[in-house]
Design an enzyme around this catalytic site. Structure first.
Site, PDB file in Angstrom:
ATOM      1  N   TYR A   1       8.103   0.462   3.946  1.00 54.53           N
ATOM      2  CA  TYR A   1       8.259   0.096   2.529  1.00 54.53           C
ATOM      3  C   TYR A   1       9.694  -0.325   2.218  1.00 54.53           C
ATOM      4  CZ  TYR A   1       3.557   1.652   1.657  1.00 54.53           C
ATOM      5  OH  TYR A   1       2.185   1.758   1.667  1.00 54.53           O
TER       6      TYR A   1
ATOM      7  N   GLN B   1      -6.168  -1.186   0.723  1.00 57.04           N
ATOM      8  CA  GLN B   1      -5.627  -2.400   1.362  1.00 57.04           C
ATOM      9  C   GLN B   1      -6.441  -2.835   2.588  1.00 57.04           C
ATOM     10  OE1 GLN B   1      -1.348  -1.894   2.084  1.00 57.04           O
ATOM     11  NE2 GLN B   1      -1.000  -3.103   0.239  1.00 57.04           N
TER      12      GLN B   1
ATOM     13  N   TYR C   1      -5.488  -6.444   3.313  1.00 55.60           N
ATOM     14  CA  TYR C   1      -4.096  -6.594   3.776  1.00 55.60           C
ATOM     15  C   TYR C   1      -3.930  -5.986   5.172  1.00 55.60           C
ATOM     16  CZ  TYR C   1       1.067  -6.169   3.356  1.00 55.60           C
ATOM     17  OH  TYR C   1       2.428  -6.245   3.532  1.00 55.60           O
TER      18      TYR C   1
ATOM     19  N   THR D   1      -0.309  -9.462  -1.612  1.00 53.81           N
ATOM     20  CA  THR D   1      -1.259  -8.338  -1.669  1.00 53.81           C
ATOM     21  C   THR D   1      -2.264  -8.610  -2.784  1.00 53.81           C
ATOM     22  OG1 THR D   1       0.263  -7.177  -3.143  1.00 53.81           O
ATOM     23  CG2 THR D   1       0.314  -6.529  -0.828  1.00 53.81           C
TER      24      THR D   1
HETATM   25  P1  NDP Z   1       7.760 -11.332  -1.839  1.00 57.03           P
HETATM   26  O1  NDP Z   1       6.594 -11.282  -2.746  1.00 57.03           O
HETATM   27  O2  NDP Z   1       9.126 -11.006  -2.349  1.00 57.03           O
HETATM   28  O3  NDP Z   1       7.837 -12.767  -1.117  1.00 57.03           O
HETATM   29  C1  NDP Z   1       6.709 -13.391  -0.596  1.00 57.03           C
HETATM   30  C2  NDP Z   1       7.061 -14.832  -0.303  1.00 57.03           C
HETATM   31  O4  NDP Z   1       5.911 -15.457   0.277  1.00 57.03           O
HETATM   32  C3  NDP Z   1       7.442 -15.646  -1.534  1.00 57.03           C
HETATM   33  O5  NDP Z   1       8.466 -16.545  -1.206  1.00 57.03           O
HETATM   34  C4  NDP Z   1       6.150 -16.391  -1.832  1.00 57.03           C
HETATM   35  O6  NDP Z   1       6.339 -17.619  -2.518  1.00 57.03           O
HETATM   36  C5  NDP Z   1       5.675 -16.667  -0.429  1.00 57.03           C
HETATM   37  N1  NDP Z   1       4.256 -17.010  -0.408  1.00 57.03           N
HETATM   38  C6  NDP Z   1       3.208 -16.238  -0.794  1.00 57.03           C
HETATM   39  N2  NDP Z   1       2.067 -16.915  -0.641  1.00 57.03           N
HETATM   40  C7  NDP Z   1       2.388 -18.138  -0.144  1.00 57.03           C
HETATM   41  C8  NDP Z   1       1.650 -19.286   0.218  1.00 57.03           C
HETATM   42  N3  NDP Z   1       0.317 -19.321   0.124  1.00 57.03           N
HETATM   43  N4  NDP Z   1       2.314 -20.360   0.687  1.00 57.03           N
HETATM   44  C9  NDP Z   1       3.647 -20.334   0.791  1.00 57.03           C
HETATM   45  N5  NDP Z   1       4.422 -19.299   0.472  1.00 57.03           N
HETATM   46  C10 NDP Z   1       3.793 -18.206  -0.003  1.00 57.03           C
HETATM   47  O7  NDP Z   1       7.369 -10.370  -0.624  1.00 57.03           O
HETATM   48  P2  NDP Z   1       8.273  -9.546   0.410  1.00 57.03           P
HETATM   49  O8  NDP Z   1       9.557 -10.242   0.649  1.00 57.03           O
HETATM   50  O9  NDP Z   1       8.278  -8.148  -0.003  1.00 57.03           O
HETATM   51  O10 NDP Z   1       7.352  -9.643   1.708  1.00 57.03           O
HETATM   52  C11 NDP Z   1       7.575 -10.548   2.768  1.00 57.03           C
HETATM   53  C12 NDP Z   1       6.631 -10.211   3.911  1.00 57.03           C
HETATM   54  O11 NDP Z   1       6.868  -8.875   4.344  1.00 57.03           O
HETATM   55  C13 NDP Z   1       5.156 -10.264   3.520  1.00 57.03           C
HETATM   56  O12 NDP Z   1       4.398 -10.812   4.580  1.00 57.03           O
HETATM   57  C14 NDP Z   1       4.794  -8.810   3.313  1.00 57.03           C
HETATM   58  O13 NDP Z   1       3.429  -8.579   3.515  1.00 57.03           O
HETATM   59  C15 NDP Z   1       5.660  -8.144   4.364  1.00 57.03           C
HETATM   60  N6  NDP Z   1       5.932  -6.759   4.102  1.00 57.03           N
HETATM   61  C16 NDP Z   1       6.602  -6.362   2.965  1.00 57.03           C
HETATM   62  C17 NDP Z   1       6.849  -5.029   2.763  1.00 57.03           C
HETATM   63  C18 NDP Z   1       7.588  -4.548   1.574  1.00 57.03           C
HETATM   64  O14 NDP Z   1       7.741  -3.325   1.454  1.00 57.03           O
HETATM   65  N7  NDP Z   1       8.069  -5.397   0.699  1.00 57.03           N
HETATM   66  C19 NDP Z   1       6.425  -4.005   3.718  1.00 57.03           C
HETATM   67  C20 NDP Z   1       5.752  -4.514   4.881  1.00 57.03           C
HETATM   68  C21 NDP Z   1       5.526  -5.852   5.049  1.00 57.03           C
HETATM   69  P3  NDP Z   1       6.030 -17.758  -4.103  1.00 57.03           P
HETATM   70  O15 NDP Z   1       7.301 -17.343  -4.761  1.00 57.03           O
HETATM   71  O16 NDP Z   1       5.699 -19.202  -4.263  1.00 57.03           O
HETATM   72  O17 NDP Z   1       4.897 -16.837  -4.424  1.00 57.03           O
END
Ligand code: NDP
Length: 246
Positions: free
Chosen positions: A184, A149, A152, A91
Site C-alpha cells: 500500500y 478485489q 483486481y 480499481t
Molecule cells: P493512480 O490512479 O495515481 O495512477 C494511475 C495511472 O494510470 C494514471 O496516470 C491513469 O491515467 C492511468 N490509467 C488508468 N487507466 C488507463 C488507461 N485505460 N489508459 C491509459 N492510462 C490509464 O494509481 P497509482 O499510481 O497508485 O498506481 C499505479 C499502479 O500501481 C497501478 O497499476 C496500481 O494497480 C499499482 N499499485 C498501486 C498501489 C497503491 O497503493 N497505490 C499498490 C499496489 C499496486 P488517468 O489520469 O487518465 O486516469
C-alpha cells in the site's frame, strides 16, 4: 549507463510520476501516455518546474489500436522503446456477489489486457536490438488476494504468468521481464479509501506506515542496468513486510 528510451504507462499517476522521474534521473529519455489533455498539461508543467522533460502521447492502454499507435508515436519522437513499464491501472472494488461484468471487464482490460496491448508492439524491436526491459507493476493483492478485489487480484496475479512466460521466451535476446508487487502506497488510489479502513491497513504493515511512490520507483530501477541482466522472471515485493510469501 547507456541512455535508453523508456515508456511508462500511467506516468501521470502517483507511482507512475515517481517512476518517470527516477528513470530520467538515471539518464534515460522518458515518455508516458495520457488520456486527459488538461490534467496532463498541468502535470507536464509540474514536471518541467522540477526540471524533468517528459514526452507525453495520447492513448488508452486498454485499446490495442490506441496502444500500438501510442508506441509508434513515442518511437517517432524519441526512438525505439528499450524499457517498458506497464504501470497504468485502476480499481473497481466490490465483493464478487455484487460485481457486474462491467466492473470485471474494465479492470481486466485496463490492468491485464493492456500488458498485451503495450508489450506486443515493442517486443519485436527489442528482440532485433538484443536488449530490452519489460517491467510489470502488479500488487500485493495479486499475491495474497483481497476482499472486494476479485477482479483486481485476478488481473494482478495474471501479470505474473505473463512475466514468467515472456521472460523464458526472450532471455536469449538480452531482454529481461520482471514484476514489482507494491504494497500500500500513499497515492490517490489509496488515499481515496476511508481513513478508518486505511488505519486498519497500516496496522497490518510491519514498517508501520504506507510506502512512498519513490520506493516503488527504486524497485523498478533495480531491474534496468546491465548488472541486472541475470535477473529475469522475478517478482520483487515492495510492501513494508506486509506479505512475505515467496
Ligand atoms: P493512480 O490512479 O495515481 O495512477 C494511475 C495511472 O494510470 C494514471 O496516470 C491513469 O491515467 C492511468 N490509467 C488508468 N487507466 C488507463 C488507461 N485505460 N489508459 C491509459 N492510462 C490509464 O494509481 P497509482 O499510481 O497508485 O498506481 C499505479 C499502479 O500501481 C497501478 O497499476 C496500481 O494497480 C499499482 N499499485 C498501486 C498501489 C497503491 O497503493 N497505490 C499498490 C499496489 C499496486 P488517468 O489520469 O487518465 O486516469
Amino acid at each position: 549507463m547507456t541512455a535508453r528510451v523508456a515508456l511508462v504507462t500511467g506516468g501521470t499517476g502517483g507511482i507512475g510520476s515517481a517512476i518517470c522521474k527516477k528513470l530520467a534521473d538515471m539518464g534515460h529519455k522518458v515518455a508516458t501516455n495520457y488520456r486527459n489533455e488538461e490534467k496532463t498539461q498541468a502535470w507536464l508543467q509540474q514536471m518541467r518546474d522540477q526540471g524533468y522533460d517528459i514526452t507525453a502521447v495520447k492513448g488508452d492502454v486498454s485499446s490495442p489500436e490506441e496502444a500500438e499507435a501510442l508506441v509508434r508515436e513515442v518511437e517517432s519522437k524519441l526512438g525505439p522503446v528499450d524499457i517498458l513499464v506497464n504501470n497504468a491501472g485502476i480499481t473497481r472494488d466490490t465483493t464478487f456477489h455484487r460485481m457486474t461484468s462491467q466492473h470485471w471487464n474494465e479492470v481486466i482490460n485496463t490492468n491485464l489486457n493492456s500488458v498485451f496491448n503495450m508489450t506486443r508492439p515493442v517486443i519485436e524491436g527489442m528482440r532485433e536490438r538484443k536488449w530490452g526491459r519489460v517491467i510489470q507493476i502488479s500488487s500485493i493483492n495479486g499475491q495474497k488476494g483481497q476482499y472486494g478485489q476479485a477482479n483486481y487480484a485476478a488481473a494482478k496475479a495474471g501479470m505474473h504468468g505473463f512475466t514468467i512466460s515472456l521472460a523464458q521466451e526472450n532471455a536469449k535476446f538480452g531482454i529481461t521481464v520482471n514484476t514489482v508487487s507494491p504494497g500500500y502506497i500513499g497515492t490517490d488510489m489509496v488515499m481515496a479509501v476511508p481513513e478508518e479502513v486505511r488505519n486498519k491497513i497500516v496496522a497490518q504493515i510491519p514498517t508501520g506506515r504506507l510506502g512512498s511512490p519513490e520506493e516503488i520507483a527504486y524497485a523498478v530501477s533495480f531491474f534496468i542496468p546491465d548488472e541486472a541482466s541475470w535477473i529475469t522472471g522475478a517478482n520483487l515485493s515492495a510492501n513494508g513486510g506486509q506479505y512475505m510469501g515467496w
